[in-house]
Design a protein around this motif. Structure first.
Motif, mmCIF file in Angstrom:
data_model
loop_
_atom_site.group_PDB
_atom_site.id
_atom_site.type_symbol
_atom_site.label_atom_id
_atom_site.label_comp_id
_atom_site.label_asym_id
_atom_site.label_seq_id
_atom_site.Cartn_x
_atom_site.Cartn_y
_atom_site.Cartn_z
ATOM 1 N N VAL A 1 20.750 -42.050 24.340
ATOM 2 C CA VAL A 1 20.343 -41.581 25.668
ATOM 3 C C VAL A 1 21.303 -40.508 26.179
ATOM 4 O O VAL A 1 20.874 -39.517 26.776
ATOM 5 C CB VAL A 1 20.268 -42.773 26.639
ATOM 6 N N ILE A 2 22.599 -40.688 25.937
ATOM 7 C CA ILE A 2 23.571 -39.668 26.354
ATOM 8 C C ILE A 2 23.311 -38.355 25.627
ATOM 9 O O ILE A 2 23.343 -37.276 26.216
ATOM 10 C CB ILE A 2 25.011 -40.158 26.110
ATOM 11 N N GLY A 3 23.021 -38.438 24.336
ATOM 12 C CA GLY A 3 22.712 -37.231 23.567
ATOM 13 C C GLY A 3 21.471 -36.522 24.079
ATOM 14 O O GLY A 3 21.430 -35.291 24.156
ATOM 15 N N ALA A 4 20.461 -37.294 24.450
ATOM 16 C CA ALA A 4 19.240 -36.692 24.992
ATOM 17 C C ALA A 4 19.519 -35.998 26.319
ATOM 18 O O ALA A 4 19.024 -34.901 26.577
ATOM 19 C CB ALA A 4 18.168 -37.755 25.174
ATOM 20 N N GLY A 5 20.324 -36.632 27.159
ATOM 21 C CA GLY A 5 20.669 -36.016 28.438
ATOM 22 C C GLY A 5 21.420 -34.712 28.249
ATOM 23 O O GLY A 5 21.161 -33.724 28.948
ATOM 24 N N MET A 6 22.335 -34.695 27.305
ATOM 25 C CA MET A 6 23.084 -33.469 27.032
ATOM 26 C C MET A 6 22.168 -32.381 26.470
ATOM 27 O O MET A 6 22.292 -31.207 26.823
ATOM 28 C CB MET A 6 24.222 -33.761 26.064
ATOM 29 N N GLY A 7 21.233 -32.781 25.599
ATOM 30 C CA GLY A 7 20.303 -31.805 25.024
ATOM 31 C C GLY A 7 19.390 -31.193 26.066
ATOM 32 O O GLY A 7 19.185 -29.975 26.090
ATOM 33 N N ILE A 8 18.855 -32.013 26.951
ATOM 34 C CA ILE A 8 17.975 -31.493 27.995
ATOM 35 C C ILE A 8 18.755 -30.630 28.972
ATOM 36 O O ILE A 8 18.261 -29.604 29.452
ATOM 37 C CB ILE A 8 17.242 -32.653 28.696
ATOM 38 N N ILE B 1 8.386 -27.967 26.058
ATOM 39 C CA ILE B 1 8.102 -28.465 24.711
ATOM 40 C C ILE B 1 9.396 -28.920 24.033
ATOM 41 O O ILE B 1 9.446 -29.991 23.412
ATOM 42 C CB ILE B 1 7.379 -27.390 23.883
ATOM 43 N N LEU B 2 10.451 -28.137 24.172
ATOM 44 C CA LEU B 2 11.737 -28.522 23.577
ATOM 45 C C LEU B 2 12.283 -29.800 24.207
ATOM 46 O O LEU B 2 12.829 -30.657 23.509
ATOM 47 C CB LEU B 2 12.747 -27.383 23.733
ATOM 48 N N ALA B 3 12.133 -29.945 25.512
ATOM 49 C CA ALA B 3 12.585 -31.167 26.178
ATOM 50 C C ALA B 3 11.810 -32.379 25.670
ATOM 51 O O ALA B 3 12.377 -33.464 25.492
ATOM 52 C CB ALA B 3 12.444 -31.030 27.685
ATOM 53 N N ALA B 4 10.517 -32.200 25.419
ATOM 54 C CA ALA B 4 9.718 -33.308 24.877
ATOM 55 C C ALA B 4 10.198 -33.690 23.478
ATOM 56 O O ALA B 4 10.259 -34.880 23.143
ATOM 57 C CB ALA B 4 8.247 -32.914 24.845
#
Length: 68
Positions: free
Chosen positions: A15-22, A49-52
């Motif tokens: 989840v932390i990685g996803a938050g950083m990516g978005i 699209i990238l966020a998805a």
């Protein structure tokens, strides 16, 4: 530490990685729109699209950590 605790740590890291990516996607999109405002429509679509995709990978990571 039990396997449940390790799975919880893995889910948290995903989840932390996803938050950083978005956050990085949003930052880059804002910088690009500040430089070239005329591409806002195309850029917004690409950013969504990238966020998805980032969210899908994070969800996969959470599910994989909970299966273990």
């Amino acid at each position: 530490m039990t396997i449940t605790g390790i799975a919880a740590i893995g889910a948290g890291i995903a989840v932390i990685g996803a938050g950083m990516g978005i956050g990085k996607i949003g930052e880059s999109a804002m910088n690009a729109m500040a430089r070239q405002p005329e591409i806002q429509g195309k850029l917004q679509t690409s950013a969504l699209i990238l966020a998805a995709f980032v969210e899908a990978v994070a969800l996969f990571g959470v599910v994989a950590s909970l299966i273990v």
